[in-house]
Structures are given as C-alpha cells and as structure tokens.
Design a protein around this motif. Structure first.
Motif, PDB file in Angstrom:
ATOM      1  N   GLN A   1      64.273  72.975 101.310  1.00  0.00           N
ATOM      2  CA  GLN A   1      63.844  73.796 101.968  1.00  0.00           C
ATOM      3  C   GLN A   1      64.163  75.152 101.449  1.00  0.00           C
ATOM      4  O   GLN A   1      65.325  74.583 100.770  1.00  0.00           O
ATOM      5  CB  GLN A   1      64.356  74.155 103.343  1.00  0.00           C
ATOM      6  CG  GLN A   1      64.297  72.746 104.503  1.00  0.00           C
ATOM      7  CD  GLN A   1      64.875  71.990 104.271  1.00  0.00           C
ATOM      8  OE1 GLN A   1      65.050  70.971 103.712  1.00  0.00           O
ATOM      9  NE2 GLN A   1      65.237  71.210 105.402  1.00  0.00           N
TER      10      GLN A   1
ATOM     11  N   GLU B   1      59.968  75.988  98.886  1.00  0.00           N
ATOM     12  CA  GLU B   1      58.802  75.620  98.943  1.00  0.00           C
ATOM     13  C   GLU B   1      58.078  75.704  98.231  1.00  0.00           C
ATOM     14  O   GLU B   1      56.440  75.297  98.441  1.00  0.00           O
ATOM     15  CB  GLU B   1      58.271  76.700 100.454  1.00  0.00           C
ATOM     16  CG  GLU B   1      58.890  75.838 102.009  1.00  0.00           C
ATOM     17  CD  GLU B   1      60.119  76.101 102.031  1.00  0.00           C
ATOM     18  OE1 GLU B   1      60.723  75.995 102.375  1.00  0.00           O
ATOM     19  OE2 GLU B   1      61.048  76.866 100.516  1.00  0.00           O
ATOM     20  N   HIS B   2      57.434  77.164  97.546  1.00  0.00           N
ATOM     21  CA  HIS B   2      56.837  77.108  95.366  1.00  0.00           C
ATOM     22  C   HIS B   2      56.723  76.193  95.024  1.00  0.00           C
ATOM     23  O   HIS B   2      56.089  75.764  94.244  1.00  0.00           O
ATOM     24  CB  HIS B   2      57.421  78.806  95.498  1.00  0.00           C
ATOM     25  CG  HIS B   2      58.185  78.988  94.802  1.00  0.00           C
ATOM     26  ND1 HIS B   2      59.963  78.495  95.417  1.00  0.00           N
ATOM     27  CD2 HIS B   2      59.212  78.683  93.477  1.00  0.00           C
ATOM     28  CE1 HIS B   2      60.981  77.969  94.780  1.00  0.00           C
ATOM     29  NE2 HIS B   2      60.367  78.498  93.325  1.00  0.00           N
TER      30      HIS B   2
ATOM     31  N   HIS C   1      57.265  72.867  96.307  1.00  0.00           N
ATOM     32  CA  HIS C   1      56.802  71.627  96.530  1.00  0.00           C
ATOM     33  C   HIS C   1      55.430  70.893  96.433  1.00  0.00           C
ATOM     34  O   HIS C   1      55.956  69.482  96.013  1.00  0.00           O
ATOM     35  CB  HIS C   1      56.825  72.401  98.796  1.00  0.00           C
ATOM     36  CG  HIS C   1      57.822  72.242  98.874  1.00  0.00           C
ATOM     37  ND1 HIS C   1      58.010  72.062 100.648  1.00  0.00           N
ATOM     38  CD2 HIS C   1      58.953  72.495  98.809  1.00  0.00           C
ATOM     39  CE1 HIS C   1      59.149  72.274 101.438  1.00  0.00           C
ATOM     40  NE2 HIS C   1      60.064  72.304  99.985  1.00  0.00           N
TER      41      HIS C   1
ATOM     42  N   LEU D   1      55.033  70.612 105.235  1.00  0.00           N
ATOM     43  CA  LEU D   1      54.100  71.571 104.576  1.00  0.00           C
ATOM     44  C   LEU D   1      52.789  71.733 105.869  1.00  0.00           C
ATOM     45  O   LEU D   1      52.267  72.616 106.155  1.00  0.00           O
ATOM     46  CB  LEU D   1      53.384  70.767 104.002  1.00  0.00           C
ATOM     47  CG  LEU D   1      53.818  70.727 102.419  1.00  0.00           C
ATOM     48  CD1 LEU D   1      53.680  70.528 101.672  1.00  0.00           C
ATOM     49  CD2 LEU D   1      54.599  72.749 101.993  1.00  0.00           C
TER      50      LEU D   1
END
Length: 202
Positions: A170, A173-174, A176, A201
C-alpha cells in the motif's frame, strides 16, 4: 501486534474466510513465565452461545495441555502468503520490504468434554477427507485405533479480539504492476502474494 493503520484489515467476513482457508495456526500460552507454542489446526466455528470460536486439540503429553485452563486467554497466530519485495521493482529508490497477510486471534479457553472432542474430530476429518480420492471416516475406525483419542485433549477458544494485517505494498500503487509481474515469475508462494495484490487492484 503492531499494524500501521493503512495495513489493517477490518473486514470480518474476509478475515473469517482467511481463517477457514489458513487454519493451520500456532497456539500460544505461557508456561512458567515463558511463551509456549504448538502448531495445530484451529478450525473456526460457533459455540452453543453462537459466539465465534476456534476449535482444536493437542496431545496430553504436550506440556501446553497441562497449562490450558478454562477461562485463560491464549493467542493464536495464522500466516498467509508472504514474500520479499525487492526495491529494484520500484520506479524510485527505496529500501526493500516484505509483503504478507497474517491474523492474530485472542480468546478464552474452554476445555471440551470427551463427547465434544469426538464430535470436533469427526468434523475436522470429514472436512479434509473431502479432498481425498478414497475418503476415510472415523466411523469406520476400530475401537483399538480410536483409543488414541484418549491421548489428546480438545478445547474451544471463544474469540475476544482479532487483529488482521494485509501488508501488500500500500502506498506504492504506481509500482504494483511491476511488483506483481516480478512475483508471478517466482515460486507458488510469491505467486500467491501477487494474486492477493491483484484482488485489491480489482
């Protein structure tokens, strides 16, 4: 356990599913001032008061069994998938870390009667024998074999508190897509972490 706010899982339905699917846990109490743990199946269920409980059993030869007393509080730990996360998978420089899912359950012990123990053993065996090509039943076991039951004690743990953590990158996210891609190249353990990340996602 220590859980930063953004890693906390407060979804009780999701936590219950996790406990049902990862039921091999660690039962921890204190013996003579030292923590003591036993690795055993701990099955989620309901007691007669419709309260959530964990049901399990241990050998009487295990010192822990002599220190399980009605009314005592114990800790049960359950681990899910986990994996090292290399910071080489990030767009920006950062230290590596570890992703994981885990649940800690605190509860109050109640020792089972011999009848309650036998019922819980039937439930346990029937649950896992469903996956066998030629399932067995305790009903088919000889009296001689079933005498082994006298060597264990059964218990229920009425759940008082649940602490659940989903640490799955967490705040990054960019990164992931890259993290998931790298995890999916590895062993089933790492792939399981990727699967959990993809669920979130969606």
């Amino acid at each position: 356990m220590f859980i930063p706010e953004h890693y906390k899982n407060n979804n009780i339905e999701e936590i219950h599913d996790f406990l049902k699917n990862n039921s091999f846990g660690i039962l921890i109490n204190t013996i003579n001032g030292r923590p003591w743990g036993t690795h055993i199946p701990l099955e989620l269920g309901k007691n007669l008061k419709k309260k959530d409980v964990l049901v399990g059993h241990i050998a009487k030869a295990n010192l822990q069994s002599k220190n399980l007393v009605d009314g005592d509080e114990v800790l049960c730990i359950f681990n899910g998938p986990h994996s090292y996360i290399s910071s080489s998978w990030y767009k920006d420089e950062e230290v590596p870390t570890w992703n994981y899912i885990a649940v800690h359950v605190y509860g109050t012990v109640k020792i089972q009667t011999s009848e309650e123990l036998l019922t819980s053993l039937h439930t346990l065996v029937d649950k896992y024998e469903q996956q066998s090509e030629h399932p067995i039943s305790l009903n088919d076991m000889s009296k001689k074999t079933m005498r082994q039951v006298t060597g264990i004690i059964g218990f229920e743990i009425e759940i008082n508190d649940i602490q659940a953590v989903n640490k799955l990158s967490q705040g990054r996210e960019h990164d992931h897509p890259k993290i998931i891609d790298e995890l999916e190249k590895q062993t089933p353990t790492e792939k399981a972490v990727a699967t959990e990340m993809k669920k979130r996602l969606d």
